[in-house]
Design an enzyme around this catalytic site. Structure first.
Site, mmCIF file in Angstrom:
data_model
loop_
_atom_site.group_PDB
_atom_site.id
_atom_site.type_symbol
_atom_site.label_atom_id
_atom_site.label_comp_id
_atom_site.label_asym_id
_atom_site.label_seq_id
_atom_site.Cartn_x
_atom_site.Cartn_y
_atom_site.Cartn_z
ATOM 1 C CB SER A 1 12.756 13.134 118.518
ATOM 2 O OG SER A 1 12.559 14.038 117.471
ATOM 3 C CG HIS B 1 16.905 14.031 115.615
ATOM 4 N ND1 HIS B 1 16.937 14.629 116.860
ATOM 5 C CD2 HIS B 1 15.590 13.811 115.341
ATOM 6 C CE1 HIS B 1 15.704 14.749 117.310
ATOM 7 N NE2 HIS B 1 14.872 14.261 116.416
#
Ligand code: MCU
Length: 410
Positions: free
Chosen positions: A227, A358
């Site tokens: 990320s 995620h």
């Protein structure tokens, strides 16, 4: 800009001369030459770049003067031009190694002390040794400490260096008052964004590992992160040629995905959002968030800057915000440089994953992660790179370029 480039030139010329004198060249079993210095093109003459008007991806093989490179050895100085553009317009400048870098390496931690021109700062990282093999171990710097499969890294034979980048470049600060070790040295009003500050911190960790004499860790280093820390891992690998293996995970806008693709990729994080959310990108990027077509550089060329070193880009096509289609175009475009350099086997792109969460722990990436560590850090493997692009977010490079890939002479 000019002064620091000439300082860098001097350092690099000395390094190049020293390498030539000793005949010391590092090469992996895969045949990928690995620079022994942070930036092997620092002595190249590089003109200041301006803006362009080009809705397609700039040609990585064409120099600023309009000529095309012809040989593989031409890539070194063409790469230096790309670096200048990337620093000036996207990330901000990465200063050369500061005058003073000292520190310690043990089986549980690394300390880094930096000083330059009367200013100093320190930061540290924790170390977890691998569960197999013997010292000195290669290592993977895990930026931000989450989302990366540290168990697989350690069981593959590499140590994990858990690095908190926020100590080097803080989040949540206004652009005019940046904080952290990098800004203690270079000033709170530095226009360099925090991704580059984080990358600089990784480089200083490598300096300390190199200086440590190799009783615990050796300077066969990879970098990963997920990320926002995937953006940081990508930036670190792009700007330090000592990093043998770069593994950004789900990096999104400001990471691997092409800037030119974001606006046309439904649901992806807009450039203005990534620029505004945190001071990740350099201050200069602010004038491009509404018109990326005027950037003289795009992220396929950051991918190319990693060549011929190992690169394993992992993306998640289930979350639109992460811009995986634009990520696949960056990888495909950069892979053209890998191929031209004869290193097409050193790049892997993988977005064909089933879990939509995620930064999930993913079974699909375990085997390739181990293979990449074996090939580029342990130098015991030779697995070929692969493109596993999910049909959910499959970009088409042909729509983004008119330039052909040259056959470069040796
Ligand atoms: C993909 O990285 C970022 C994203 O750019 C941000 O918009 C969001 O807030 O956070 C993501 C992240 O770092 O998640 C951990």
């Amino acid at each position: 800009m000019k002064t620091s480039f000439s300082i860098r030139s001097t350092v690099a010329s000395l390094a190049v001369a020293a390498l030539a004198a000793t005949g010391m060249v590092m090469a992996s079993s895969a045949g990928a030459a690995l620079a022994a210095v942070e930036d092997e093109g620092a002595d190249c003459p590089v003109a200041a770049s301006g803006t362009v008007s080009n809705p397609q991806l700039p040609d990585p093989f064409t120099r600023l003067d309009g000529s095309r490179i012809a040989s593989r050895s031409d890539w070194r100085c063409r790469r230096a031009e790309i670096r200048e553009m990337a620093e000036r317009h996207v990330y901000g400048q990465k200063p050369a190694r500061p005058a003073g870098v000292t520190g310690t390496v043990s089986g549980s931690s690394i300390t880094v002390n930096v000083s330059d021109q009367g200013r100093s700062a320190s930061f540290s990282a924790s170390v977890q040794l691998p569960t197999t093999g013997s010292a000195p171990y290669p290592a993977v710097v895990v930026v931000g400490g989450f989302g990366a499969d540290t168990a697989t890294i350690r069981s593959s034979g590499a140590a994990v260096i858990s690095y908190d980048p926020l100590a080097v470049g803080r989040e949540g600060t206004p652009r005019g008052n940046k904080q952290g070790a990098f800004y203690n040295l270079y000033g709170a009003t530095s226009s360099t964004g925090i991704l580059m500050a984080w990358a600089w911190g990784v480089s200083r960790i490598i300096d300390v590992v190199e200086q440590s004499g190799g009783s615990v860790l050796r300077a066969d280093v990879g970098v990963t992160g997920c990320s926002r820390y995937g953006k940081g891992a990508f930036t670190a690998g792009v700007f330090d040629q000592r990093i043998a293996l770069t593994m950004p995970i789900e990096s999104g806008t400001g990471g691997a995905p092409i800037f030119r693709g974001i606006a046309g990729e439904s649901g992806s994080q807009p450039l203005s959002s990534a620029y505004g959310e945190q001071p990740w990108l350099g201050d200069a990027f602010g004038s491009f968030t509404g018109n990326p077509n005027s950037l003289p550089v795009d992220t396929h060329e950051m991918v190319a800057m990693v060549a011929p070193r190992g690169l394993f880009i992992m993306e998640n096509p289930h979350i639109d915000w992460l811009a995986a289609r634009s990520g696949s175009v960056a990888a495909l475009g950069g892979a053209e440089v890998y191929k031209a350099l004869g290193a097409g086997d050193n790049i892997t792109y993988w977005s064909d994953v089933s879990d939509g969460t995620h930064c999930a722990s993913r079974t699909e990436w375990r085997a390739p992660l181990q293979q990449h560590i074996q090939k580029f850090l342990l130098k015991t493997g030779n697995a070929a790179g692969t493109f596993r692009i999910s049909s959910r977010k499959a970009g088409n490079l042909a729509q983004w370029r008119t330039w052909p890939t040259p056959t470069l002479s040796d």
